[in-house]
Every structure is written in C-alpha cells, then in structure tokens.
Design an enzyme around this catalytic site. Structure first.
Site, short mmCIF file in Angstrom:
data_model
loop_
_atom_site.label_atom_id
_atom_site.label_comp_id
_atom_site.label_asym_id
_atom_site.label_seq_id
_atom_site.Cartn_x
_atom_site.Cartn_y
_atom_site.Cartn_z
N SER A 126 -15.55 36.83 11.71
CA SER A 126 -15.09 35.53 11.22
C SER A 126 -13.83 35.69 10.38
O SER A 126 -13.67 36.69 9.67
CB SER A 126 -16.20 34.92 10.36
N TYR A 151 -23.51 35.61 3.49
CA TYR A 151 -23.20 35.48 4.93
C TYR A 151 -21.87 36.17 5.23
O TYR A 151 -21.78 37.02 6.13
CB TYR A 151 -23.14 34.00 5.35
N LYS A 155 -20.67 39.84 7.57
CA LYS A 155 -19.61 40.06 8.58
C LYS A 155 -18.76 41.27 8.20
O LYS A 155 -18.41 42.10 9.03
CB LYS A 155 -18.72 38.81 8.70
#
Ligand code: NAD
Length: 340
Positions: A126, A151, A155
């Site tokens: 992302s 979150y 990544k």
C-alpha cells in the site's frame, strides 16, 4: 494453463484480479470468507464463464496452508491479497492484525521454501507506507515513514519479510505492488466493493450517501495546503489495478528483472481532491449530494499520488479508465446492491 493461487480471492481487489487472471491462467481462489461472501464466486464465474477452483481455508492455520500447497503443488505462483485491512480496527485490536497479516505470509513462505522449482509471488502492499511523502508525485525511492496504524505496519513488516527472504531464496521471485486508492467496480456489476460498516474510504461513502444511507458527507478538513484545501489522493479503477497483477506475474514468469525482489507503485499519477471527487460524482450521475466541512481526521496525510513511471516502463502497464468511468461503475454497483 499455468496455475496461480489467489489468496483473498473473494475480496474486493482479489475478485477483480481473479476475473482478469482467468483469461490466461487456471485460478485457485483461497478465502476464509472473513470479509467476503461466497456469492462473489458466482460473480467471478459469470464474468469469466468458468468456475475457479475454490479453497475455503484460513491462512493463519499453518496446517491448512500446508495442505493447500500439497494439493496445488503444480501452481507456479501466488498473489497474496488475504489480510485484514480496517485501519481503525487495527488500532483497537493490533494483535488480530499482526497475527492474521503476518502469520499468513510466513506460513505461505514456509511452504514456498520447500519447493524445488521457481515460484512467483505478488504481494498487496500500500501507498500508506510512504506516509506524507516529501516529494510528489511519489516514486518508489521515497522513504518509508513510521506507520500510522498497526495495519500500515503489517504492510511495512511484510515487505521487510519478503525482502529478507528473497535474499536467501533465489528461487522465489517477488513483486510488491504498492496500491494507491482503488475505487469502482467491474462494468458487468457482478462484483464490486462490499464495505462492512461505515466506509472509511471516500467513494463508497459518497455512493452510500447518494443511495440515502447517510444524510451527508463530512469533508475532513479544508485547510490543507492544497489548491482547494482538501486532501488529495490518487484514485485508481479496480480493474486497472487488477490488470497490474497480471502483467506483474507475467513479468516474473518471463524473468524480466535481474533482481528477485521488486516494488512498483500502482496509481494513475493524477491527484484528485475530496471536493473534486464530490463534484465529479455530481457531474457523472446528475445527482445531488449534501456535504459539510468538518475538522481534519487523525492519520490523514495531505497529499499522495503516484509516480507510476516504473510500472509503465518495466511492466508495460498503465491505467486505462478515467475517474468518471470509475465513479460511474461504483454508482452502478451501489444501485445494484441496494436494488435502486
Ligand atoms: N482496498 C484498499 O484500499 C487497499 C489499499 C492498499 C492495499 N490493500 C491491500 O490489498 C489486499 C486486498 O484488499 P481488499 O480491499 O480486496 O480487501 P478485502 O477485505 O475485500 O479482501 C481480503 C480477502 O481476504 C480474506 N482473508 C482475510 N484473512 C484471511 C485468512 N486468514 N485466510 C483466508 N482469507 C482471508 C477476506 O475474507 C477477504 O475476502 C489487502 O492485503 C489489503 O491490505 C487494499
């Protein structure tokens, strides 16, 4: 046809990718239905005129991952979408996110480690890893910032795991795709985004407001240092994003790169502000939308849009759909799921 495993293949981006992938590959969709429904499989089958193999399993169960690789030991690659993705929930429940997003990756890599042959791996990363970039548009050289949420951190850690692992296993070829902001739905309206709860993303909130679910949209701040004061993002049609995965896996299969670990930004290169998005929705649909200006939202960066020249040059990929195409498809999808 060569076989590719698609984890999280019933989710928003995974389902659109399964459709594109099935034109050239045999697809094995893996999902535990934790954030999707089995009806999505019908949608994929209808569009692609073929029923993909479906394995319902939880990738944080090591034994299940082992069985998956035994059963599909003829697969030549895997696209790893499966992850939890709700930023707010990850702040409330970080362990849930670290457990799912990291253990699933590690268990998959442990199975890949046992393979004797070359294996191709695409990871869903992302643009959130860049935080507020120092330079716009954002290139892959931009520094990684301290993650704003567990979150986001999953990544970053996943990319580090993949980087470290690719250094010691030359049989694995990895591409990490850093997505900007996927929007829209398949033109057939058989599949699209199914946000659970109140959407945190702009376009699903807009389409739900137009459908009468919310009274108004709150624009989070209009005092940013941007032309109209609202935040700027790079919105990419989900079908264009899906297609990036096909060219990426083909690039790996054809061993086009000297390195076995590569990163690509996947965005349109165009920055669009919140107010521009609202205006475009009104123009495209001819509908009215209520909105108010509210305070800034914590964790939002001011401006983020991609320099996508690396993907264009090395993957021969470019976004083909306009923002209007994406908005219209999102609205058609909202109308379909609300029976409007
Ligand atoms: N949607 C975005 O805006 C966006 C942006 C950047 C990156 N990403 C990443 O792209 C990927 C796909 O995103 P999405 O929007 O399609 O999400 P999604 O939630 O729609 O899809 C993820 C799918 O994975 C499945 N899943 C989750 N954990 C699983 C597990 N342990 N075992 C098996 N299946 C599991 C879910 O049921 C779901 O169907 C995610 O990794 C996400 O972090 C998404």
């Amino acid at each position: 046809m060569d076989k590719i495993i698609v984890t999280g293949g019933l989710g928003y981006i995974g389902s659109h990718t399964a459709v594109e992938l099935s034109k050239k590959f045999q697809v094995v969709v893996v999902d535990d239905l934790s954030n999707s429904t089995i009806e999505v499989l019908d949608g994929i089958s209808k569009i692609s005129n073929s029923i993909p193999i479906f394995e319902k399993l939880d990738l944080k169960n090591k034994e299940d991952v082992k069985v998956l690789f035994q059963k599909h030991n003829d697969s030549i690659g895997l696209i790893h979408f499966a992850a939890y993705k709700a930023v707010g929930e990850s702040v409330e429940n970080p362990l849930k996110y670290y457990e799912n997003n990291l253990s699933s990756l590690i268990y998959i890599l442990q199975e890949i480690d046992n393979l004797k042959t070359q294996f191709n791996f695409i990871f869903s990363s992302s643009a959130t890893v860049y935080g507020q970039a120092k330079t716009l548009p954002i290139t892959e050289e931009e520094s990684i910032k301290q993650a704003e949420s567990p979150y986001g951190n999953t990544k970053q850690i996943s990319e580090e795991i993949l980087y470290d692992y690719s250094k010691i296993n030359s049989k694995i070829n990895v591409i990490s795709l850093r997505y900007f902001n996927p929007i829209g739905a398949h033109n057939s309206v058989e599949i699209g985004e199914l946000p659970i709860g109140v959407p945190q993303n702009l376009l699903p909130f807009i389409t739900q407001t137009a459908a009468g679910i919310h009274e108004k949209i709150t624009v989070f701040g209009n005092d940013y240092n941007t032309p109209d004061g609202t935040c700027i993002r790079d919105y990419i049609h989900v079908v264009d994003l899906a297609k990036a995965h096909i060219v990426a896996i083909e690039n790996l299969i054809l061993k086009k790169s000297n390195s076995n670990y590569n990163i690509y930004n996947i965005g349109t290169g165009n920055g669009i502000s919140v107010l521009e998005m609202i205006d475009s929705f009104i123009k495209v649909t001819g509908l009215e939308l209520n909105y108010i200006i509210g305070p800034r939202r914590q964790g939002d960066v001011e401006s983020a849009y991609a320099d996508n020249s690396k993907a264009m040059k090395e993957l021969n990929w470019k976004a083909e759909n306009s923002i209007e195409d994406a908005i219209l498809s999102a609205w058609n999808w909202e109308k379909k799921i609300r029976s409007l």
